[in-house]
Write an enzyme that holds these catalytic residues in place. Structure first.
Site, mmCIF file in Angstrom:
data_model
loop_
_atom_site.group_PDB
_atom_site.id
_atom_site.type_symbol
_atom_site.label_atom_id
_atom_site.label_comp_id
_atom_site.label_asym_id
_atom_site.label_seq_id
_atom_site.Cartn_x
_atom_site.Cartn_y
_atom_site.Cartn_z
ATOM 1 N N ARG A 51 0.872 -1.179 0.000
ATOM 2 C CA ARG A 51 0.000 0.000 0.000
ATOM 3 C C ARG A 51 0.906 1.223 0.000
ATOM 4 O O ARG A 51 2.134 1.104 0.050
ATOM 5 C CB ARG A 51 -1.024 -0.012 1.140
ATOM 6 C CG ARG A 51 -0.687 -0.759 2.370
ATOM 7 C CD ARG A 51 0.371 -0.142 3.210
ATOM 8 N NE ARG A 51 0.108 1.250 3.449
ATOM 9 C CZ ARG A 51 1.022 2.162 3.654
ATOM 10 N NH1 ARG A 51 2.312 1.842 3.656
ATOM 11 N NH2 ARG A 51 0.714 3.418 3.862
ATOM 12 N N GLY A 52 0.283 2.410 -0.064
ATOM 13 C CA GLY A 52 1.073 3.628 -0.225
ATOM 14 C C GLY A 52 1.138 3.940 -1.712
ATOM 15 O O GLY A 52 1.492 3.070 -2.524
ATOM 16 N N ALA A 53 0.809 5.192 -2.058
ATOM 17 C CA ALA A 53 0.613 5.533 -3.473
ATOM 18 C C ALA A 53 1.779 5.138 -4.388
ATOM 19 O O ALA A 53 1.572 4.444 -5.399
ATOM 20 C CB ALA A 53 0.290 7.020 -3.577
ATOM 21 N N ARG A 88 -7.386 0.047 -6.839
ATOM 22 C CA ARG A 88 -7.680 1.039 -5.787
ATOM 23 C C ARG A 88 -7.925 2.379 -6.477
ATOM 24 O O ARG A 88 -7.197 2.734 -7.406
ATOM 25 C CB ARG A 88 -6.534 1.132 -4.770
ATOM 26 C CG ARG A 88 -6.448 -0.135 -3.908
ATOM 27 C CD ARG A 88 -5.572 0.046 -2.694
ATOM 28 N NE ARG A 88 -6.189 0.901 -1.702
ATOM 29 C CZ ARG A 88 -5.533 1.367 -0.618
ATOM 30 N NH1 ARG A 88 -4.267 1.044 -0.430
ATOM 31 N NH2 ARG A 88 -6.144 2.147 0.257
ATOM 32 N N GLN A 204 -1.832 2.347 10.024
ATOM 33 C CA GLN A 204 -0.555 2.404 9.293
ATOM 34 C C GLN A 204 0.508 3.182 10.069
ATOM 35 O O GLN A 204 1.695 2.947 9.881
ATOM 36 C CB GLN A 204 -0.757 3.077 7.919
ATOM 37 C CG GLN A 204 -1.522 2.250 6.910
ATOM 38 C CD GLN A 204 -2.995 2.617 6.913
ATOM 39 O OE1 GLN A 204 -3.542 3.008 7.938
ATOM 40 N NE2 GLN A 204 -3.652 2.488 5.783
ATOM 41 N N ASP A 245 -2.009 10.816 -1.676
ATOM 42 C CA ASP A 245 -2.394 9.835 -2.700
ATOM 43 C C ASP A 245 -2.735 10.505 -4.017
ATOM 44 O O ASP A 245 -2.677 9.879 -5.075
ATOM 45 C CB ASP A 245 -3.565 8.998 -2.199
ATOM 46 C CG ASP A 245 -3.094 8.138 -1.050
ATOM 47 O OD1 ASP A 245 -3.016 8.658 0.075
ATOM 48 O OD2 ASP A 245 -2.740 6.960 -1.292
ATOM 49 N N ASN A 255 -5.265 12.510 1.222
ATOM 50 C CA ASN A 255 -4.401 11.582 1.969
ATOM 51 C C ASN A 255 -5.295 10.806 2.936
ATOM 52 O O ASN A 255 -6.518 11.022 2.995
ATOM 53 C CB ASN A 255 -3.303 12.360 2.715
ATOM 54 C CG ASN A 255 -2.243 11.441 3.295
ATOM 55 O OD1 ASN A 255 -1.776 10.533 2.607
ATOM 56 N ND2 ASN A 255 -1.864 11.631 4.540
ATOM 57 N N LYS A 256 -4.676 9.914 3.682
ATOM 58 C CA LYS A 256 -5.412 9.034 4.598
ATOM 59 C C LYS A 256 -6.397 9.809 5.464
ATOM 60 O O LYS A 256 -6.096 10.909 5.927
ATOM 61 C CB LYS A 256 -4.386 8.288 5.460
ATOM 62 C CG LYS A 256 -4.938 7.266 6.406
ATOM 63 C CD LYS A 256 -5.802 6.228 5.752
ATOM 64 C CE LYS A 256 -5.142 5.472 4.626
ATOM 65 N NZ LYS A 256 -6.099 4.654 3.830
HETATM 66 O O1 MRU Z 1 -4.548 3.246 2.269
HETATM 67 P P1 MRU Z 1 -3.055 3.371 2.165
HETATM 68 O O2 MRU Z 1 -2.305 2.753 3.297
HETATM 69 O O3 MRU Z 1 -2.549 2.950 0.801
HETATM 70 O O4 MRU Z 1 -2.830 4.932 2.256
HETATM 71 C C1 MRU Z 1 -1.555 5.432 2.205
HETATM 72 C C2 MRU Z 1 -1.487 6.847 2.520
HETATM 73 O O5 MRU Z 1 -2.440 7.566 2.725
HETATM 74 C C3 MRU Z 1 -0.124 7.410 2.434
HETATM 75 O O6 MRU Z 1 0.111 8.341 3.435
HETATM 76 C C4 MRU Z 1 0.000 7.997 1.035
HETATM 77 O O7 MRU Z 1 -0.219 7.010 0.081
HETATM 78 C C5 MRU Z 1 1.273 8.594 0.806
HETATM 79 S S1 MRU Z 1 2.431 7.384 0.395
HETATM 80 C C6 MRU Z 1 3.964 8.019 0.256
#
Ligand code: MRU
Length: 366
Positions: A51-53, A88, A204, A245, A255-256
């Site tokens: 996960r993470g963009a 996603r 996370q 994201d 973002n999250k």
């Molecule tokens: O749902 P996730 O865990 O994929 O969400 C990730 C985030 O929100 C991160 O903070 C974001 O992708 C930045 S990644 C460098």
């Protein structure tokens, strides 16, 4: 990032398959997971094994390579791009990486697509590492300046930084976005302390950011998601830094979930609030983040249940809510540009607005 004394990227290839770190098992177990098919790559993204963009994007790129090994005609290519593109919805890096793959593979003869897909995915992975390192260098200047300011004012010289979710090494191929400047500051000898929002519902922050900060030896403290505003009111936070994201061409940033509330608290308390993003996170086709950024809604089970290690070390899943109550689980929110002090990118630090972003990336903005 070094784990148990060995340097790791978060994704690599071996023979004909891809290996990733299983993030659903961290921090309790460091295990890897082999992906050999398009199905497995889609599942890894959907189930948040990765996960993470930025890492989602690179996994998708390698997913195309896996698909091409089975069939590399036009139909197989389009099917792989479409299926991976639907895994996603919010992280635009996914679409960006698939577009890069498509640009190289669509004109290529089918007989060359396996080799070209591997080369392009490797190139994107290396580029992600370079981008994140450059973001780290840019963001380091912000931390250095705060450190100098505190020294001059005769204050405690520790720079206290709040972050939300995980935008570190684990969310990218290496270094991270929001955490990269922190690692570089720590390595340079600047005293930093990171306040890590636990980041419900998937935690996370508590499970991933805390894990990697600990592995790198960076002092940190986990906070419940609602504590950040209180700390800011009591001058215990010098700056906030998060990843994103998707950032619109006008600087709104998704973002999250919960990031927006931290940005509001930061504004109210004059705490600078930074987003750290590679250019692959900027969606030049969108301007109004609230209206246009698709927000993923995940399963309510992620709110009503939690997983963790029991005292005897086994991983257990428990229900924390009243049975029968409904739960809602929007996974991201949008922080409007007006609440953002600046955006830290691989090419520099700019205000969150169209002209400033376009001045850094004229070839992408036009
Ligand atoms: O749902 P996730 O865990 O994929 O969400 C990730 C985030 O929100 C991160 O903070 C974001 O992708 C930045 S990644 C460098």
């Amino acid at each position: 990032m070094r784990i148990h004394g060995r340097h790791y990227r978060t994704i690599w290839t071996q023979d004909n398959h891809v290996t990733v770190i299983d993030q659903t098992r961290l921090p309790h177990a460091f295990t890897t997971c082999d992906l050999s098919t398009l199905d497995e790559a889609c599942h890894a993204i959907q189930s948040m094994i990765v996960r993470g963009a930025p890492l989602i994007g690179i996994t998708a790129a390698y997913g195309v390579w896996l698909a091409m090994q089975v069939a590399s005609d036009d139909q197989a290519l389009e099917e792989a791009l479409t299926r991976l593109g639907k895994t996603r919805p919010t992280a635009v890096n996914l679409h960006w990486a698939l577009e890069q793959m498509a640009k190289v593979l669509r004109p290529a003869p089918s007989s060359e697509r396996v080799a070209r897909a591997k080369m392009e995915a490797d190139r994107l992975a290396d580029e992600d590492v370079a981008c994140c390192h450059a973001i780290g260098i840019e963001g380091l200047s912000v931390i250095r300046a705060l450190h100098q300011q505190k020294l001059k004012a005769g204050q405690n010289q520790c720079v206290n930084i709040l972050t939300h979710c995980n935008a570190g090494w684990l969310a990218t191929v290496d270094w991270g976005t929001a955490l990269a400047p922190i690692y570089l500051a720590h390595d340079e000898g600047i005293t930093v302390h990171v306040y890590v929002d636990e980041t419900r519902p998937r935690n996370q922050g508590a499970s991933l950011s805390a894990y990697e900060l600990h592995a790198h030896g960076v002092p940190h403290t986990i906070l419940v998601d609602n504590a950040g505003g209180h700390l800011m009111q009591h001058k215990q936070i010098d700056m906030c830094i998060v990843g994103a994201d998707r950032v619109t061409s006008c600087g709104d940033a998704a973002n999250k979930i919960g990031t927006y509330l931290k940005a509001l608290a930061a504004k109210d308390n004059d705490v600078p609030f930074y987003f750290a993003v590679p250019s692959s996170t900027i969606d030049w086709t969108l301007s109004d983040g609230l209206r246009d950024i698709p927000i993923e809604e995940r399963h309510p089970d992620e709110v009503t249940h939690m997983a963790g290690a029991t005292e005897n070390g086994t991983i257990a899943r428990i229900q924390i809510s009243s049975p029968g109550s409904a739960a809602l689980n929007p996974a991201f929110d949008v922080t409007p540009a007006r609440l953002i002090t600046a955006i830290i990118t691989e090419r520099g630090i700019v205000s969150a607005n169209r002209a400033a972003l376009a001045s850094l990336f004229p070839e992408l903005a036009s």
